[in-house]
Write an enzyme that holds these catalytic residues in place. Structure first.
Site, PDB file in Angstrom:
ATOM      1  N   GLU A   1      -0.116  26.800   0.494  1.00 24.96           N
ATOM      2  CA  GLU A   1      -1.483  27.255   0.726  1.00 24.96           C
ATOM      3  C   GLU A   1      -2.344  26.083   1.194  1.00 24.96           C
ATOM      4  O   GLU A   1      -2.247  24.973   0.688  1.00 24.96           O
ATOM      5  CB  GLU A   1      -2.058  27.840  -0.565  1.00 24.96           C
ATOM      6  CG  GLU A   1      -3.457  28.420  -0.413  1.00 24.96           C
ATOM      7  CD  GLU A   1      -3.990  29.041  -1.702  1.00 24.96           C
ATOM      8  OE1 GLU A   1      -4.899  29.873  -1.612  1.00 24.96           O
ATOM      9  OE2 GLU A   1      -3.491  28.701  -2.796  1.00 24.96           O
TER      10      GLU A   1
ATOM     11  N   LYS B   1      -5.596  36.611   2.463  1.00 27.44           N
ATOM     12  CA  LYS B   1      -5.537  36.715   1.008  1.00 27.44           C
ATOM     13  C   LYS B   1      -6.347  37.911   0.533  1.00 27.44           C
ATOM     14  O   LYS B   1      -7.546  38.024   0.819  1.00 27.44           O
ATOM     15  CB  LYS B   1      -6.071  35.412   0.406  1.00 27.44           C
ATOM     16  CG  LYS B   1      -5.841  35.231  -1.079  1.00 27.44           C
ATOM     17  CD  LYS B   1      -6.278  33.817  -1.484  1.00 27.44           C
ATOM     18  CE  LYS B   1      -5.892  33.450  -2.894  1.00 27.44           C
ATOM     19  NZ  LYS B   1      -6.238  32.030  -3.195  1.00 27.44           N
TER      20      LYS B   1
ATOM     21  N   CYS C   1      -1.084  33.016  -3.301  1.00 28.74           N
ATOM     22  CA  CYS C   1      -1.560  32.482  -4.569  1.00 28.74           C
ATOM     23  C   CYS C   1      -2.018  33.552  -5.560  1.00 28.74           C
ATOM     24  O   CYS C   1      -1.210  34.190  -6.209  1.00 28.74           O
ATOM     25  CB  CYS C   1      -2.660  31.451  -4.303  1.00 28.74           C
ATOM     26  SG  CYS C   1      -2.967  30.339  -5.699  1.00 28.74           S
TER      27      CYS C   1
END
Length: 297
Positions: A48, A127, A169
């Protein structure tokens, strides 16, 4: 031959050390991607925010424009660098994530790009779940101060191997994404992620093993290397977990490359021994993989 993973494949997770110099980050990423490919990896993953420091104060400065696609090299040097790396390495490249700016909506996103061995863009994942937490005395972080969420599940077809899912994440904390991906036929779940020293110690390995045991697929988490001089300290410990939830490869906090051989027979073995995929009671509870899903590449 497994129904999900057509043939064995070597996966590499590049736990990259990054800094404030974007050009250096891109060049360094290239050297590590090529190193992984030389070692036999056909799928390579970056962490990331691999092209920049991680933090809300950095996102606007490092953000690049990706749409309309393909962007110019001036609009997105990272896009072109990733495309070139994938082609030079002759490998599938899941390009961690980069900060993205959309001029059309005037919004920022945390965005992952996946490229084919020919350097073609295969998928874009923004995301979906933003990292907004407040653990008293430990850490407070709010990505939503700057970023806007994506709204699609990202499933990618690799013709030689099968389907992969990519998320970023904090997305790993929401098992619905993983369940949908597994029920849509993915052999692996890939999460570029930068957990910190608090959440990493608590939940990094737990989340990886939980998503694996729930879905009986491979799970890979790729972190940046830890830099204690940075404003945000990544946990590190990039790892690969097999369909039985066993950690088959893991590193510490320093820069490293984690390798793992993925084999469809392992998926078949775990599902044959504990056949939860055929034992679910959708007459008792709903199947989250059915209904109005927003998915795409």
């Amino acid at each position: 031959m497994s129904g999900l993973l057509k043939k064995p494949v070597k996966l590499a997770l590049v736990q990259l050390a990054t800094g404030a110099d974007k050009s250096r980050n891109l060049n360094h990423a290239r050297s590590k991607v090529l190193e992984a490919a030389k070692a036999g990896a056909s799928i390579v993953v970056l962490p990331e925010c691999f092209n920049s420091p991680y933090g809300t104060q950095y996102f606007p400065k490092y953000a690049e424009t990706l749409l309309p696609s393909p962007p110019s090299e001036e609009q997105s040097p990272s896009y072109h660098a990733l495309s070139g790396m994938a082609k030079e390495a002759n490998a599938y490249l899941i390009g961690g994530s980069i900060p993205e700016y959309s001029p059309k909506t005037e919004k920022y996103h945390n965005t992952s790009l996946t490229f084919s061995p020919k350097g073609d863009l295969l998928a874009t994942h923004r995301k979906v779940h933003l990292f907004d937490i407040d653990i008293p005395g430990k850490i407070t972080f709010r990505e939503s101060e700057i970023l806007s969420p994506g709204n699609k599940i990202t499933l990618i077809d690799l013709p030689e191997y099968g389907k992969l899912a990519v998320a970023i994440c904090y997305d790993i904390r929401f098992p619905e994404l993983a369940m949908i991906a597994a029920r849509k036929g993915c052999f692996g779940l890939i999460y570029p992620g930068a957990f910190n020293l608090t959440t990493g110690a608590l939940h990094w390995k737990l989340q990886a093993r939980a998503r694996a045991v729930d879905n009986q697929v491979y799970v890979a988490l790729c972190s940046p290397a830890r830099d204690m001089e940075a404003s945000y300290n990544a946990w590190g410990h990039s790892m690969v977990v097999d369909p039985n939830a066993e950690v088959i490869a893991e590193t510490e906090e320093q820069e490293d490359i984690v390798y793992a051989e993925l084999n469809g027979a392992k998926i078949d073995e775990s599902r044959k021994g504990i056949p939860i995929n055929t034992q679910r009671r959708f007459d008792v509870y709903p199947d989250v993989s059915k209904g109005d899903l927003k998915s795409g590449g």
